[in-house]
Design an enzyme around this catalytic site. Sequence first.
Site, PDB file in Angstrom:
ATOM      1  CB  CYS A 140      -0.909  -0.019   1.225  1.00  0.00           C
ATOM      2  SG  CYS A 140      -1.871   1.480   1.428  1.00  0.00           S
ATOM      3  CB  CYS A 143      -0.399   2.316   4.143  1.00  0.00           C
ATOM      4  SG  CYS A 143      -1.919   1.795   3.383  1.00  0.00           S
ATOM      5  CG  ASP A 144       3.078   0.519   4.343  1.00  0.00           C
ATOM      6  OD1 ASP A 144       2.744   0.940   5.470  1.00  0.00           O
ATOM      7  OD2 ASP A 144       2.634  -0.519   3.845  1.00  0.00           O
TER       8      ASP A 144
END
Lengths: 313, 108
Positions: A140, A143-144
């Site tokens: 992701c 997200c990351d």
Amino acid sequence: MEKNIIKEHIYDVIIVGGGPAGYTAALYAVRAGLDTVVLEKLSAGGQMAMTTQIDNYPGFENGVDGFDLGEKMQLGAERFGAKTELVEVNSYGLSGEIKKVSTSEGEFLGKTVIIATGAKPRELEVHKEKELVGRGVNYCAACDGMAYKGKTVAVIGGGNSAVGDALILSRIAKKVIIVHRRDSLRATKVYNDILNNTSNIEFMWNSQVSELIAEDKLKAIKLKDTHTGEEVLLEVDGIFVSVGRKPETENLDSIVNLDKAGYIVAGEDTKTNVKGVFAAGDVRTKALRQIITAAADGAIAAHYAEEYLVEGK
Amino acid sequence: MEMLNMNKELFDKSVKESEVPVLVEFWAPWCTYCRRIAPAMTKVISENQGNILIGQVNIDDEEELAELEKIEIIPTFVMYKNGKAIASIVAPESKAKIDEFITESLAK
């Protein structure tokens, strides 16, 4: 251990899946006075439990750990009396007034069922992939991605989500390499101009990841040419796997209506084609699959479950 | 219930001397998937009291042991019976899979 015992108890609401949709549904259901159980196969949180830093769920000025957030959602629902059973669902019987959910530890009966089983990223299925999650292997970008500021990353995949991930990463990382097994992108044409104007995105065509090379974390990937079979080494700090996602609906085929990709067909009211059965979170057909939209679905599903129990519609 | 933390000494002693089979989870603190398994393990431990001994080895602290046991991927669960490894499973995806692994390996 007690197994395969029919549980006589009839719940008002059976929730399948203990991610943000499931436990938000549980919180709302139990606070509406409904007898509620969550069936979870491993631990709370679902997909978000694999992300250590979540910055797009409001209320946490320094971000929040996904595993912790999952546990907090579970505890929040259990505080008002929701139950959790760590069982794996094998099959469903949802057509009758009393719905049956068959699990690894017997059958659960309920008047309504909220399916919140979620989705999971498709994996590359390369050796050591699971072990390196969070240590160079990511699924992701939103997200990351921030962990790769000024670094070199590869995005694996050639569809819209892969290109979307590459564009997000191009604003963070020094260099982004899109690795695709074909010689052109499957992504929509509108992306072409944007990609061509983004100087730090490069392409590796006709390439498949054949090996992940790591010590404590990922250092490089080996790419195999899909035509010649020739292998090359690509040094990267991280990879983002974006080869699609699959809903967890394997045992729901012909039980509720699914779309072509396997997602449960349900609108914003979370109602499926089966009365008393609702779909919440990533497993439902929807535009944006995020923790907050999953949580919102959970609240809505609990509301309509309550309405169904009261009015029978 | 907490998992029994095993260093090499305790591991050797448990595997060699235990009267019941020993289930060992090889893990590390940075392993996000290992964390997801922990709540299920709490339940597995309480359901298998007296039946098997369950412990865990932190491969960061016990590198030599992890190498001896040929652990390449974590989490790996290994079942030891009469001092020998008889079965293993990598990253089980549910508590049911862990239960199934225990039942099947004990039947060996």
